[in-house]
Design a protein around this motif. Structure first.
Motif, PDB file in Angstrom:
ATOM      1  N   THR A  13       0.835  -1.485  -0.097  1.00  0.00           N
ATOM      2  CA  THR A  13      -0.111  -0.232  -0.204  1.00  0.00           C
ATOM      3  C   THR A  13       0.908   0.877   0.262  1.00  0.00           C
ATOM      4  N   THR A  14       1.769   1.129   0.493  1.00  0.00           N
ATOM      5  CA  THR A  14       2.729   2.293   0.784  1.00  0.00           C
ATOM      6  C   THR A  14       3.618   2.496  -0.306  1.00  0.00           C
ATOM      7  N   ASN A  15       3.847   0.955  -0.956  1.00  0.00           N
ATOM      8  CA  ASN A  15       3.995   1.458  -2.669  1.00  0.00           C
ATOM      9  C   ASN A  15       3.171   1.788  -3.448  1.00  0.00           C
ATOM     10  N   MET A  16       1.920   1.457  -3.578  1.00  0.00           N
ATOM     11  CA  MET A  16       0.998   1.832  -4.225  1.00  0.00           C
ATOM     12  C   MET A  16       1.153   3.766  -3.701  1.00  0.00           C
ATOM     13  N   VAL A  17       1.063   3.964  -2.897  1.00  0.00           N
ATOM     14  CA  VAL A  17       0.869   5.350  -2.712  1.00  0.00           C
ATOM     15  C   VAL A  17       2.222   6.033  -3.131  1.00  0.00           C
ATOM     16  N   LYS A  18       2.927   5.394  -3.238  1.00  0.00           N
ATOM     17  CA  LYS A  18       4.521   6.416  -4.610  1.00  0.00           C
ATOM     18  C   LYS A  18       3.909   6.226  -5.968  1.00  0.00           C
ATOM     19  N   LEU A  23       2.598   8.737 -10.992  1.00  0.00           N
ATOM     20  CA  LEU A  23       1.493   8.329 -12.123  1.00  0.00           C
ATOM     21  C   LEU A  23       0.285   9.545 -12.731  1.00  0.00           C
ATOM     22  N   GLY A  24       0.344  10.095 -10.941  1.00  0.00           N
ATOM     23  CA  GLY A  24      -0.562  11.848 -10.976  1.00  0.00           C
ATOM     24  C   GLY A  24       0.214  12.694 -11.423  1.00  0.00           C
ATOM     25  N   ALA A  25       1.394  12.957 -11.110  1.00  0.00           N
ATOM     26  CA  ALA A  25       2.391  13.724 -11.404  1.00  0.00           C
ATOM     27  C   ALA A  25       2.751  13.736 -13.010  1.00  0.00           C
ATOM     28  N   THR A  26       2.961  12.562 -14.034  1.00  0.00           N
ATOM     29  CA  THR A  26       2.622  12.028 -14.739  1.00  0.00           C
ATOM     30  C   THR A  26       1.746  12.282 -15.666  1.00  0.00           C
ATOM     31  N   SER A  27       0.318  12.729 -15.616  1.00  0.00           N
ATOM     32  CA  SER A  27      -1.186  12.393 -16.225  1.00  0.00           C
ATOM     33  C   SER A  27      -1.445  13.742 -15.425  1.00  0.00           C
ATOM     34  N   GLY A  28      -0.827  14.161 -14.363  1.00  0.00           N
ATOM     35  CA  GLY A  28      -1.482  15.913 -14.120  1.00  0.00           C
ATOM     36  C   GLY A  28      -2.438  15.926 -13.073  1.00  0.00           C
ATOM     37  N   GLN A  29      -2.777  14.950 -12.641  1.00  0.00           N
ATOM     38  CA  GLN A  29      -3.705  14.310 -12.295  1.00  0.00           C
ATOM     39  C   GLN A  29      -3.825  14.340 -10.329  1.00  0.00           C
ATOM     40  N   ALA A  30      -4.251  15.133  -9.617  1.00  0.00           N
ATOM     41  CA  ALA A  30      -4.131  15.055  -8.500  1.00  0.00           C
ATOM     42  C   ALA A  30      -4.582  13.478  -7.890  1.00  0.00           C
ATOM     43  N   LEU A  34      -8.407  12.312  -5.793  1.00  0.00           N
ATOM     44  CA  LEU A  34      -9.464  11.583  -6.265  1.00  0.00           C
ATOM     45  C   LEU A  34      -9.953   9.876  -5.647  1.00  0.00           C
ATOM     46  N   SER A  35      -8.727   9.666  -4.356  1.00  0.00           N
ATOM     47  CA  SER A  35      -8.937   8.505  -3.837  1.00  0.00           C
ATOM     48  C   SER A  35      -9.895   8.691  -3.036  1.00  0.00           C
ATOM     49  N   LYS A  36      -9.394  10.016  -2.204  1.00  0.00           N
ATOM     50  CA  LYS A  36     -10.644  10.406  -1.130  1.00  0.00           C
ATOM     51  C   LYS A  36     -11.217  10.377  -1.252  1.00  0.00           C
ATOM     52  N   GLY A  37     -11.818  11.526  -3.079  1.00  0.00           N
ATOM     53  CA  GLY A  37     -13.477  11.441  -3.407  1.00  0.00           C
ATOM     54  C   GLY A  37     -13.575  10.225  -3.982  1.00  0.00           C
ATOM     55  N   LEU A  38     -13.292   9.329  -3.777  1.00  0.00           N
ATOM     56  CA  LEU A  38     -13.604   8.211  -4.426  1.00  0.00           C
ATOM     57  C   LEU A  38     -14.876   7.619  -3.199  1.00  0.00           C
ATOM     58  N   MET A  52      -8.012   4.282  -3.813  1.00  0.00           N
ATOM     59  CA  MET A  52      -6.452   3.957  -4.490  1.00  0.00           C
ATOM     60  C   MET A  52      -6.539   2.436  -5.603  1.00  0.00           C
ATOM     61  N   GLN A  53      -6.404   1.840  -5.236  1.00  0.00           N
ATOM     62  CA  GLN A  53      -6.261   0.222  -6.526  1.00  0.00           C
ATOM     63  C   GLN A  53      -7.957   1.152  -7.614  1.00  0.00           C
ATOM     64  N   SER A  54      -8.953   0.863  -7.388  1.00  0.00           N
ATOM     65  CA  SER A  54      -9.432   1.360  -7.713  1.00  0.00           C
ATOM     66  C   SER A  54      -9.089   2.688  -9.327  1.00  0.00           C
ATOM     67  N   VAL A  55      -8.485   3.883  -8.271  1.00  0.00           N
ATOM     68  CA  VAL A  55      -8.526   4.640  -9.310  1.00  0.00           C
ATOM     69  C   VAL A  55      -7.329   4.874  -9.646  1.00  0.00           C
ATOM     70  N   ALA A  56      -6.771   3.675  -9.577  1.00  0.00           N
ATOM     71  CA  ALA A  56      -4.972   3.066  -9.756  1.00  0.00           C
ATOM     72  C   ALA A  56      -5.056   2.617 -11.347  1.00  0.00           C
ATOM     73  N   GLN A  57      -6.083   1.736 -11.306  1.00  0.00           N
ATOM     74  CA  GLN A  57      -6.794   0.973 -12.346  1.00  0.00           C
ATOM     75  C   GLN A  57      -7.520   1.275 -13.572  1.00  0.00           C
ATOM     76  N   ALA A  58      -8.347   2.812 -12.781  1.00  0.00           N
ATOM     77  CA  ALA A  58      -9.269   3.325 -13.548  1.00  0.00           C
ATOM     78  C   ALA A  58      -8.055   4.757 -14.427  1.00  0.00           C
ATOM     79  N   THR A  59      -7.668   4.575 -13.617  1.00  0.00           N
ATOM     80  CA  THR A  59      -7.343   5.846 -14.435  1.00  0.00           C
ATOM     81  C   THR A  59      -6.084   5.250 -15.674  1.00  0.00           C
ATOM     82  N   SER A  60      -5.505   4.461 -15.219  1.00  0.00           N
ATOM     83  CA  SER A  60      -3.713   3.937 -15.769  1.00  0.00           C
ATOM     84  C   SER A  60      -5.044   3.568 -17.010  1.00  0.00           C
ATOM     85  N   SER A  61      -6.318   3.155 -17.646  1.00  0.00           N
ATOM     86  CA  SER A  61      -7.214   3.233 -18.620  1.00  0.00           C
ATOM     87  C   SER A  61      -7.133   3.606 -19.731  1.00  0.00           C
ATOM     88  N   GLY A  62      -7.247   5.611 -18.613  1.00  0.00           N
ATOM     89  CA  GLY A  62      -7.966   6.235 -19.314  1.00  0.00           C
ATOM     90  C   GLY A  62      -9.103   6.905 -18.828  1.00  0.00           C
TER      91      GLY A  62
END
Length: 195
Positions: A13-18, A23-30, A34-38, A52-62
């Motif tokens: 989980t710590t690694n997922m946060v990093k 990923l957020g820095a690359t995509s320009g999204q916070a 977004l995870s807290k909003g979810l 965070m898992q859902s956000v990571a999967q969803a944002t990585s697919s666009g």
């Protein structure tokens, strides 16, 4: 064994946060925001890790931030209407939308077909179905899936199960405690793994 798995999961989980930060820095999204909003959209029924898992999967697919929030609402209402676990509902919707696997949401009563969603989307943007990119196909399916979920479960207004919220809160609290413990143990474990 259980302690080892708990500490290992906390480190993941710590690694997922990093990873989300990068990923957020690359995509320009916070993505943390977004995870807290979810978590908030699901009325606290998801732990931060699950969000965070859902956000990571969803944002990585666009998937857009707006659709991720819609996904949380549909998952919450489907979970409440059907009496199933919120994390399972969210995971099914996320994986179905990102992997184009409609059979994952059959148990939620959602039967959106990928072919029809792609055909309808292609017509709406003036293309043929064969001209759609993989991204456009995922977008077409996720939009159609979310529209079906909103139509089917939109009228549901039920309070979130307090036990589900408590479990999510305890998971978040345990994560915080295990992260502190990992700060002490990781250097020792790292040393042992190299010996």
């Amino acid at each position: 064994g259980a302690a080892f798995r708990a500490l290992s999961d906390a480190m993941n989980t710590t690694n997922m946060v990093k990873g989300l930060d990068q990923l957020g820095a690359t995509s320009g999204q916070a993505l943390g925001t977004l995870s807290k909003g979810l978590v908030k959209a699901t009325d606290g029924a998801l732990s931060m890790r699950q969000a965070m898992q859902s956000v990571a999967q969803a944002t990585s697919s666009g998937m857009s931030s707006k659709n991720i929030m819609r996904m949380g609402e549909v998952a919450k209402k489907a979970s409440q209407a059907l009496g199933i676990d919120m994390a399972d509902s969210m995971s099914r919707i996320t994986r179905a939308a990102t992997k184009l696997e409609p059979e994952l949401v059959d148990e939620l009563g959602l039967f959106t077909k990928t072919g029809k969603a792609a055909d309808d989307y292609a017509k709406s943007i003036g293309k043929t179905t064969s001209q759609l990119t993989d991204f456009e196909r995922r977008m077409a399916y996720s939009n159609a899936l979310l529209a079906e979920g909103e139509k089917k479960f939109g009228a549901i207004e039920i309070d979130t199960n307090p036990y589900t919220k408590l479990v999510a809160s305890v998971k978040d609290l345990a994560q915080s405690g295990l992260e502190l413990l990992n700060k002490v143990l990781v250097p020792i474990v790292d040393y042992l793994s190299k010996s």
